[in-house]
Design an enzyme around this catalytic site. Structure first.
Site, PDB file in Angstrom:
ATOM      1  N   CYS C  86     -42.897 -83.475  68.532  1.00  0.00           N
ATOM      2  CA  CYS C  86     -44.000 -84.289  67.854  1.00  0.00           C
ATOM      3  C   CYS C  86     -43.539 -85.595  67.424  1.00  0.00           C
ATOM      4  O   CYS C  86     -43.198 -86.547  67.954  1.00  0.00           O
ATOM      5  CB  CYS C  86     -44.726 -83.449  66.768  1.00  0.00           C
ATOM      6  SG  CYS C  86     -46.164 -84.075  66.276  1.00  0.00           S
ATOM      7  N   HIS C 203     -45.645 -77.935  69.140  1.00  0.00           N
ATOM      8  CA  HIS C 203     -44.659 -77.567  68.136  1.00  0.00           C
ATOM      9  C   HIS C 203     -44.133 -75.806  68.325  1.00  0.00           C
ATOM     10  O   HIS C 203     -44.752 -74.971  68.004  1.00  0.00           O
ATOM     11  CB  HIS C 203     -45.263 -77.365  66.828  1.00  0.00           C
ATOM     12  CG  HIS C 203     -45.775 -78.775  66.132  1.00  0.00           C
ATOM     13  ND1 HIS C 203     -44.866 -79.303  65.382  1.00  0.00           N
ATOM     14  CD2 HIS C 203     -46.653 -79.575  66.021  1.00  0.00           C
ATOM     15  CE1 HIS C 203     -45.017 -80.353  64.811  1.00  0.00           C
ATOM     16  NE2 HIS C 203     -46.343 -80.697  65.256  1.00  0.00           N
ATOM     17  N   GLU C 205     -41.691 -74.797  67.137  1.00  0.00           N
ATOM     18  CA  GLU C 205     -41.131 -73.977  66.121  1.00  0.00           C
ATOM     19  C   GLU C 205     -42.374 -73.222  65.180  1.00  0.00           C
ATOM     20  O   GLU C 205     -41.930 -72.511  64.256  1.00  0.00           O
ATOM     21  CB  GLU C 205     -40.358 -75.044  65.091  1.00  0.00           C
ATOM     22  CG  GLU C 205     -41.168 -76.111  64.149  1.00  0.00           C
ATOM     23  CD  GLU C 205     -41.952 -77.038  64.716  1.00  0.00           C
ATOM     24  OE1 GLU C 205     -42.291 -76.930  66.096  1.00  0.00           O
ATOM     25  OE2 GLU C 205     -42.638 -77.821  64.295  1.00  0.00           O
TER      26      GLU C 205
END
Ligand SMILES: Nc1ncnc2c1ncn2[C@@H]1O[C@H](COP(=O)(O)OP(=O)(O)O)[C@@H](O)[C@H]1O
Ligand SMILES: [Mg+2]
Lengths: 86, 751, 247, 86
Positions: C86, C203, C205
């Site tokens: 991002c 994302h 994560e």
């Protein structure tokens, strides 16, 4: 006809973006840039018979949409030569 | 001496109040002192009209670590941790400049939370606007939503839920209430105190400009056509600065070099200096010439009253200055020593060494005026509470009504709004917006916290006492549906002009109701915020006491969401439906009416229901749970289907107690489907758990009945064995999920 | 192995990346302050999401001048695996470690939701364990993820197989209606020419634990571990090509 | 000395903001505004001995920071009269 509309924060209004850009320029070594203010810039292609007409339309557009009168002010320049529609 | 009346008016002070100032000082105030008094004695800071009522709220309990009076409240959640939370309004600034008003509202409440030593981990918001067919309202709402997003997303705190209501009365006075929750170590909660004579007072954060001067007094003045004059007060938020402040302050707090800290919110430097001094039983002396300034030629008056955002005031232990300064430098912030703590209990303001104001803290805080304003039952009430369904004529077909309810902005999905909010940052969000109460896990423990903000202002309008009870019950019920045991609440009381006896009556009754409900449900109130003068041209907004409730899940893995989970699951209705259409979404959407008596609320029954919901969730017996609120059982059933991919087949009983006239007029199905009776929830559970669920419900004293089964692609509802709604799930979901977006995007082809 | 997660002022997904690497994956991880001048011996570098310098001016524009970026550039030049997520992707673009630029989302709105991406290339250190064509469900959260590069650059990226992820439907279909921001060719992530630097808008994560709605992102971190622990990226790549590493 | 820096998206780059503003102006009835492009506008206060010096500094700042050459181009105007530091 092309109208250029510059929208800037009123002088007393805090400009965090400009401040941050100014600090970044300092970090990059541009100490002589003592202040930065950031604003918006619009190019309006206007199909108008005269520069005055174009200015009037641009001013209306700025009043109603482009600028937020609570915190911003604007300035208009007309470039009668420029602006074949892209 | 008689003071200049214009000067007093501009400061929002009465002649009596001026006399009190003279008495407190033993002399005439200077202009700077007058300004300081005016902001500290404003409604916003002094709570002068509301204080006597707020005192009656239940604020204690075994879990309460910090009740009202500090920057935020705190409750014990075990594992040595505390949940720190508060809600605050930014209504007036958001009308004047929706984006910045809402953004700075978010910034302000976040500062309140990290000031307590807590890491902010979740945001919610409660919003009210006029009807969306008004383009100006759309502009306001779009601005507010992107302002909340702009600030919250940037600083990296997820917005995990909220609510939005619409009513004419909010057109010229939208409500923007923002809730923030943080997590702190229970034994490391930090307070806003100044103590220890000689300890240095530091200023850190953004420079001071002429922002929002008189913002605090503006927040307490109704909107009128003089609005234009008040405009230069707009503050611009700087989420980047706040992110730096947040990280740096939390780092400073991990040392033990700090005595106290407070943010400079409303009334800026004035409020932070005298409140910190007052709490610590000390005085504070500062020199305003040392305050970092953004503009030239600022007077002491302006510096003391400025509401520039993203500024903090710290008291540091003497001798530890370098350590603190170093941490701020790391974050490119410059902490400036602007004064010291004294022993004399006074706020002393100097300018280049010369005293320009000197006021006992006591006079500004504890001795601020308190009013017991006159109250009178509003005249509209008696009439508005009369409702004859039969007089409304024959109702529309149930399926049509359901579609219109699902398309109404208040009930429709808020997807257009919450997809603009980063609701997943920090990787704690177990229940995302739209799936019920927001739930975040607490990393490092097995726990989670469920959060909800709620208020049905139509109920409050029709019965402030009962309506406020509903707000408490609904917020707590939402949290309980997710599996959270409600453990604490905060409130934001949005009302009109308290100098009108009928507004004050609404306010007082609502506070009484809220207190009684919190007492009965055993949910202490640990703080809140009052916003008065929410009026346009003398017309108040619907009285809107918003409740924020925090619930605790011992086992995060047991969290429960709104949507059905598996075909074949049984659908169980907990609670009983009575014919209660007073103040309902049905009347509002179908008949444009806010009328009748709100549904009855038996708090003991409500408590049993909530306890049962928590019990069933922690026993892992439910697949999904959703409360029945606006739009009643039919809307709740449809909502359980949405985002699940399943339809539902149900049969429900007629509502109890429909009067014969309404029954004859054909309101039987309507009452069964759309009544908003309290203390109900819809759960789904695997077939083999049904008996266990029913047994536990019986043991808890909660009525429970299997009303249907999950599956298929239709939403089918029979009343007393007769199918009255039979619609495609996908078609209804389309209506519900796009209704709000269509107001905003209708003209814009999505390129 | 050791992940370094760079912290810029305004980064806000730094702890999320750290959490995924350290607590979900059980690898070593450290947070590296942007003013530091060493990556502390890390085997892989993550530039996390957030709003570095408030995203004022342009996303990533100021962050690229941070002292640590010289180290990151050197690490990348030496073939070390670098992942920009991002805002981290935006920083890589501004720093010239990846090609192209970001425009505002065509809706002009910030958008946060789960999307699907199709893995186009599995010969990068962060997609080593993916099947080409596999879809991953991961959240996006950005206002400026509308990827743009001039047509000649796009053509080159495509020819060189540098487009690593494309927005797609759950079953891998790439259509305009599932392009959340208007990116050219539905590009969600790219790599550099030597394939060790990868940037993407979604994302991963945030998609490492089922409790959060998806664990599809984990494979990207596991890939990095596989890339590092099998004798270096190029060796691992050979193993991957043979299919020896696939789960 | 004040430098004005206008940063605009290159003509070949799609401008989602300008397009949206243009559509909104049409909705408001300004059909004669045929095209809108939105850019950024910076006012830099520069402590420089000459206009040329100021221009050079502003150009460097624009090259290194204010504009992204992949998508943007810029133009500079120097206003030697304006700009007592605020
Ligand atoms: N302003 C908002 N911001 C974020 N989420 C919202 C907002 N308004 C509503 N939501 C979400 O939409 C869902 C429905 O809200 P609401 O209509 O109040 O339902 P209920 O209170 O019955 O659960 C909830 O999950 C809520 O968190
Ligand atoms: Mg609600």
């Amino acid at each position: 006809m092309r109208a250029r509309v510059f929208v800037t924060l009123k002088p007393s209004v805090f400009d965090p973006q400009g401040t941050t850009v100014g600090e970044a320029l300092h970090t990059l070594g541009y100490q002589r840039v003592t202040d930065v203010r950031q604003g918006k810039y619009f190019e309006l292609e206007i199909d108008a018979p005269s520069a005055d007409d174009a200015r009037r339309i641009a001013a209306e557009a700025a009043d109603r949409l482009l600028a937020n009168p609570v915190i911003e002010s604007y300035r208009i320049e007309i470039d009668a030569a420029a602006g074949a529609p892209r | 001496m008689t003071p200049d009346p214009v000067l007093l008016e501009r400061h929002g002070l009465t002649t009596d109040e001026y006399q009190r100032i003279v008495d407190a000082l033993g002399r005439e105030p200077s202009l700077t002192e007058l300004g300081i008094f005016s902001v500290m004695w404003s409604e916003h800071c002094s709570y002068k009209s509301s204080r006597v009522h707020l005192r009656t709220l239940p604020t204690t309990g075994p879990r309460v670590l910090q009740g009202p009076g500090e920057n935020a409240g705190a409750v014990d959640i075990g594992d040595g941790l505390a949940a720190v939370f508060k809600i605050e309004s930014h209504n007036h600034p958001s009308f004047i400049e929706p984006y910045q008003g809402a953004a700075t509202g978010v910034g302000g409440i976040i500062r309140d939370i990290f000031t307590m030593g807590a890491r902010p981990v979740a945001l919610l918001n409660s919003l009210r606007f006029g009807p969306l067919d008004d383009p100006l309202v759309r502009r306001t709402m779009a601005g507010v939503v992107s302002g909340i997003a702009g600030y919250g997303n940037s600083i990296g705190i997820p917005t995990v839920g909220g609510e939005i209501g619409f009513d004419d009365s909010y057109t010229g006075n939208p409500l923007v209430n923002v809730f923030c929750l943080g997590v702190a170590r229970a034994d490391e909660i930090i307070k806003g105190v100044a103590s220890g004579a000689g300890n240095p007072v530091y200023y850190v954060g953004a420079k001071t400009g002429r922002d929002g001067i008189h913002g605090a007094t503006m927040a307490s003045a109704e909107f009128d056509d003089k609005l234009a004059e008040k405009r230069p007060a707009v503050q611009v938020g700087d989420p980047f600065m706040e992110k730096l402040l947040l990280e740096a302050c939390l780092e400073v707090m991990r040392t033990d070099a700090l005595v106290g800290i407070q943010d400079m919110g409303a009334a800026g430097l004035t409020c932070s200096t005298c409140e910190m001094g007052s709490r610590g039983g000390a005085g504070v002396e500062i020199d305003v010439s040392l305050v970092p300034q953004r503009e030239t030629g600022m007077t002491p008056y302006e510096i003391m009253l400025s509401e520039s955002q993203e500024r903090m005031l710290l008291v540091v232990k003497k001798g530890r200055e370098a350590e603190v300064e170093r941490i701020f430098e790391k974050w490119d912030l410059h902490a400036v020593h602007i004064g010291d703590v004294t022993t004399d209990g006074r706020l002393r303001v100097k300018n280049h060494g010369e005293v320009v104001a000197e006021i006992p803290n006591q006079a500004l805080t504890d001795d601020a005026p308190v009013y017991r304003r006159p109250m009178a039952e509003p005249e509209y009430l008696a009439g508005a509470r009369q409702l004859s369904l039969a007089a409304l004529g024959a109702p529309a077909a149930p399926a049509q009504v359901l579609k219109r309810l699902l398309a109404s902005p208040e009930i429709a999905s808020k997807r257009w709004v919450y997809t603009q909010y980063d609701h997943m940052v920090r990787t704690n969000t177990l229940v995302v917006p739209g799936m019920g109460a927001g739930v975040i896990r607490v990393k490092g423990t097995s726990k989670a916290l469920a959060l909800s903000v709620d208020c049905n202002a139509r109920f409050v309008y029709l019965d402030p006492f009962l309506g406020a009870q509903h707000a408490v019950a609904e917020a707590a019920r939402n949290v309980a549906c997710a599996g959270g045991l409600p453990i604490g609440a905060t409130n934001c009381l949005n009302f009109g002009n308290p100098q009108r006896p009928e507004i004050m009556w609404q306010f007082a009754r609502a506070v009484e109701g809220m207190g009684a409900a919190c007492q009965a449900l055993d949910i202490p109130i640990t703080g809140g915020n009052v916003s008065l003068y929410n009026e346009t041209d003398g017309r108040g907004v619907l009285p809107t006491p918003v409740l924020g409730v925090v619930g605790l899940l011992e086992d995060a893995a047991r969290v429960v969401r709104r949507a059905f989970r598996a075909a074949g699951d049984a659908v169980v209705l907990l609670g009983r439906t009575r014919a209660e259409l007073g103040g309902s979404g049905y009347l509002n959407v179908e008949h444009d009416l806010v009328r009748g008596v709100p549904p009855a609320l038996d708090l003991a029954q409500e408590r049993r229901l909530q306890a049962l919901l928590v019990e069933l969730a922690s026993a892992g017996l439910v697949s999904s749970a959703h409360d029945c609120a606006e739009g009643g059982l039919a809307v709740a059933l449809a909502e359980c289907c949405f985002d699940s991919g399943f339809g539902v087949e149900t049969g429900i009983s007629p509502a109890d107690g429909l009067d014969t006239e309404a029954s004859a007029a054909g309101f039987g199905d309507i009452a069964a489907l759309f009544s908003e009776s309290a203390s109900r929830a819809l759960i789904s559970t695997p077939e083999h758990e049904v008996q266990a669920v029913l047994a536990r419900a019986a043991a808890a004293g909660v009525p429970a009945a299997v009303v249907g089964r999950v599956g298929g692609d239709r939403i089918r509802i029979a009343v007393a064995g007769r199918i009255v709604i039979d619609e495609s799930r996908a078609a209804l979901e389309e209506i519900w999920s796009t209704a709000i977006e269509r107001f905003f995007e209708r003209r814009r082809a999505i390129a | 192995m050791k992940f370094a997660v760079v912290v810029f002022p305004g980064s806000n997904c730094d702890h999320d990346a750290y959490h995924a690497a350290k607590h979900v994956l059980g690898q070593d991880a450290s947070l590296i302050w942007h003013k530091d001048t060493s990556l502390g011996g890390a085997d892989a570098v993550i530039l996390p999401g957030g709003f570095a310098h408030g995203d004022y001016l342009r996303t990533g524009a100021i962050a690229r001048f941070s002292p640590i970026m010289a180290e990151v550039t050197e690490f990348a030049a030496a073939g070390g695996p670098v992942l920009g997520i991002c805002n981290g992707f935006q920083v890589l673009l501004e720093a010239g470690l990846l090609e192209g630029a970001m425009l505002r989302n065509r809706s002009l709105h910030f958008r946060c939701e789960h999307v699907h991406v199709r893995v186009e290339q599995s010969d990068t250190p962060f997609t080593l364990l993916c099947q080409p064509g596999q879809t991953l469900r991961m959240p996006i959260a950005h206002g400026e993820g509308n990827y743009y590069a001039p047509p000649d650059v796009i053509a080159r990226l495509e020819v060189n197989r540098q487009v690593v992820f494309r927005y797609s439907s759950a079953d891998g279909e790439v259509t305009d209606s599932v392009n959340p921001n208007g990116s050219v060719n539905s590009i969600a992530g790219i790599c550099n020419q030597s394939r060790n630097v990868v940037g993407l808008m979604p994302h991963p994560e945030r998609a490492c634990e089922l409790a959060l709605g998806s664990d599809d992102g984990l494979v990207m971190f596991e890939s990095a571990v596989a890339a590092v622990t099998n004798g270096g990226f190029s060796k691992a790549m050979d193993l991957a090509t043979e299919g020896a590493l696939r789960k």
